[in-house]
Design an enzyme around this catalytic site. Structure first.
Site, PDB file in Angstrom:
ATOM      1  N   THR A 127      14.169 -19.420  33.515  1.00  0.00           N
ATOM      2  CA  THR A 127      14.245 -20.635  34.320  1.00  0.00           C
ATOM      3  C   THR A 127      12.859 -21.197  34.642  1.00  0.00           C
ATOM      4  OG1 THR A 127      14.770 -21.363  36.582  1.00  0.00           O
ATOM      5  CG2 THR A 127      14.479 -19.033  36.283  1.00  0.00           C
ATOM      6  N   ASP A 128      12.812 -22.506  34.898  1.00  0.00           N
ATOM      7  CA  ASP A 128      11.548 -23.122  35.327  1.00  0.00           C
ATOM      8  C   ASP A 128      11.076 -22.576  36.676  1.00  0.00           C
ATOM      9  OD1 ASP A 128      13.494 -24.377  36.890  1.00  0.00           O
ATOM     10  OD2 ASP A 128      12.873 -26.435  36.409  1.00  0.00           O
ATOM     11  N   GLU A 129      12.006 -21.965  37.436  1.00  0.00           N
ATOM     12  CA  GLU A 129      11.638 -21.519  38.783  1.00  0.00           C
ATOM     13  C   GLU A 129      10.591 -20.407  38.770  1.00  0.00           C
ATOM     14  OE1 GLU A 129      14.559 -21.372  41.764  1.00  0.00           O
ATOM     15  OE2 GLU A 129      15.956 -22.642  40.669  1.00  0.00           O
ATOM     16  N   TYR A 152      15.115 -14.948  44.047  1.00  0.00           N
ATOM     17  CA  TYR A 152      15.763 -15.204  42.754  1.00  0.00           C
ATOM     18  C   TYR A 152      14.703 -15.444  41.683  1.00  0.00           C
ATOM     19  CZ  TYR A 152      17.611 -18.165  39.007  1.00  0.00           C
ATOM     20  OH  TYR A 152      17.888 -18.716  37.783  1.00  0.00           O
ATOM     21  N   LYS A 156      13.688 -13.262  38.278  1.00  0.00           N
ATOM     22  CA  LYS A 156      13.699 -13.810  36.912  1.00  0.00           C
ATOM     23  C   LYS A 156      12.312 -13.652  36.267  1.00  0.00           C
ATOM     24  CE  LYS A 156      16.614 -15.729  35.010  1.00  0.00           C
ATOM     25  NZ  LYS A 156      17.731 -15.241  34.139  1.00  0.00           N
ATOM     26  N   ARG A 216      14.047 -32.056  41.368  1.00  0.00           N
ATOM     27  CA  ARG A 216      14.487 -31.148  40.306  1.00  0.00           C
ATOM     28  C   ARG A 216      14.600 -31.957  39.019  1.00  0.00           C
ATOM     29  NH1 ARG A 216      12.989 -28.359  43.679  1.00  0.00           N
ATOM     30  NH2 ARG A 216      13.937 -26.515  44.633  1.00  0.00           N
ATOM     31  N   ARG A 275      15.683 -25.117  53.300  1.00  0.00           N
ATOM     32  CA  ARG A 275      15.685 -23.769  52.699  1.00  0.00           C
ATOM     33  C   ARG A 275      14.297 -23.164  52.904  1.00  0.00           C
ATOM     34  NH1 ARG A 275      16.866 -23.900  46.334  1.00  0.00           N
ATOM     35  NH2 ARG A 275      19.040 -23.656  46.893  1.00  0.00           N
TER      36      ARG A 275
END
Ligand code: NAD
Ligand code: TYD
Length: 344
Positions: A127-129, A152, A156, A216, A275
């Protein structure tokens, strides 16, 4: 690449990938290894039971015996690893334990299994995260620093490092894809787009975190599937490819668009507490996969969003069943206090 082991094929992207590959290649065979967690739903694969090219195996990627059993008799050409704990809010509010177990340990168990059984190709769906957050300018490239900001994303990133190590140390033919935010059919209604569609259809408040200006980069899930297929077939061992939809917009614009498509009032929007550690902006530079491998997205954002909204309208029973079960406790725990504070 005719005989594939797909993990997490009962989830959102995995189920779309299984359907995409079976539709596209007459001679492909797919075994789907999935633990059926809260996010895994065999209804996502309804209709495939009778297809003899497809097989479901219930099993846990972090459990070496489960992975050994499926790999031993499989004769797979490749493993495509989607299975993961995938929701940032759960990793923040329910603890990181399952994220570390499934995302990092599960990846390592699969990598070891591939080596032991001589699987010729391994693709890690990342993922880009893992890159963390961008400032006002720029895009993530494959050379951007790995700087995850939530559990998370950190899990990853940890998994990506294990994949890199398996390639560098053991010569495993492994590749990594890092994709931006997906949307489309079968997405679990805890994620932004399906949550907002379902809440709007039920005339419930739409909880937007913070000021709603977090950005996003949205990609239609089928475009992600075609990119994974392309990388699986064409990428050099050890390579990493970013995948993005080239559509980076603030969350509030997505929410307003959903309300507009559905003909619902903006008065349903509620700005709620942010968040923790909320990444401000993601945007992907996908030029490497376009230039090296000739991939590009086939769908426009607006058309794909309309089709997605139509899908949730036509499959109301699918998401209503999810929202009527254990998910309701999760939703109340995550949002009740924040919505009350926001005056809803
Ligand atoms: P999802 O949560 O919808 O599905 C995850 C699937 O994995 C479920 O079917 C679940 O049952 C299965 N699973 C979970 N733990 C397992 C375990 N221990 N063993 C076997 N199966 C297990 O997730 P998704 O949104 O479809 O994401 C799929 C992959 O794509 C993930 O690796 C995620 O990190 C990555 N990704 C997602 C997005 C996105 O926007 N959703 C973007 C980029 C990358
Ligand atoms: P999400 O779908 O959880 O994906 P990710 O955290 O992996 O990007 O969230 C997308 C964006 O929407 C993110 O900036 C958080 C925001 N968001 C809300 O504003 N309200 C919500 O209820 C949810 C679930 C997300």
């Amino acid at each position: 690449m005719k005989n594939l082991l797909v993990t997490g094929g009962a989830g959102f992207i995995g189920s779309n990938f299984v359907r995409y590959m079976l539709d596209r290649y007459g001679d492909v065979r797919i075994t789907n290894l999935d633990a059926l967690t809260y996010a895994g739903n065999l209804e996502n694969l309804a209709g495939l039971e009778a297809d003899e090219r497809y097989r479901f195996v219930k099993g846990d990627v972090a459990e070496p015996d489960d992975v050994a059993a499926v790999l031993a008799d499989g004769g797979f050409d490749a493993v495509v690893h989607f299975a993961a704990e995938s929701h940032v809010d759960r990793s923040l509010h329910h603890g990181a334990g399952t994220f570390i177990r499934t995302n990092i340990q599960g990846t390592q168990v699969l990598l070891d299994g591939c080596r032991t059984c001589g699987v010729a190709r391994y693709l890690q769906v990342s993922t880009d995260e893992v890159y963390g957050s961008l400032g006002a300018e720029g895009r993530f490239t494959e050379g951007s620093p790995i700087a995850p900001n939530n559990p998370y994303a950190a899990s990853k990133a940890g998994a990506d490092f294990m994949v890199r190590a398996a390639w560098k140390s053991h010569g495993l033919n492994a590749v990594i894809t890092r994709c931006s935010n997906n949307f489309g059919p079968y997405q679990f209604p805890e994620k932004l787009i399906p949550l907002m569609i379902a809440n709007a259809l039920e005339d419930k408040p739409l909880p937007v975190y913070g000021d709603g200006k977090h950005v996003r980069d949205w990609i239609y899930v089928i475009d992600h599937c075609s990119a994974v297929d392309t990388v699986l077939r064409k990428a050099e061992p050890g390579s990493v490819y970013n995948i993005g939809g080239d559509h980076d917009v603030p969350n509030i614009e997505i929410v307003r668009l959903i309300l507009k498509i559905l003909g619902k009032p903006e008065s349903l929007i509620r700005f709620v507490d942010d968040r923790p550690g909320h990444d401000r902006r993601y945007a992907m530079d996908s030029s490497k996969i376009q230039d090296d491998l000739g991939w590009s997205p086939a769908h426009t954002f607006e058309q794909a969003m309309r089709e997605t909204v139509d899908w949730y309208l036509a499959h109301r029973d699918w998401w209503e069943r999810i929202r009527s079960g254990a998910y309701r406790d999760y939703y109340d725990g995550m949002y009740a206090a924040r919505l009350k504070q926001a005056g809803a």
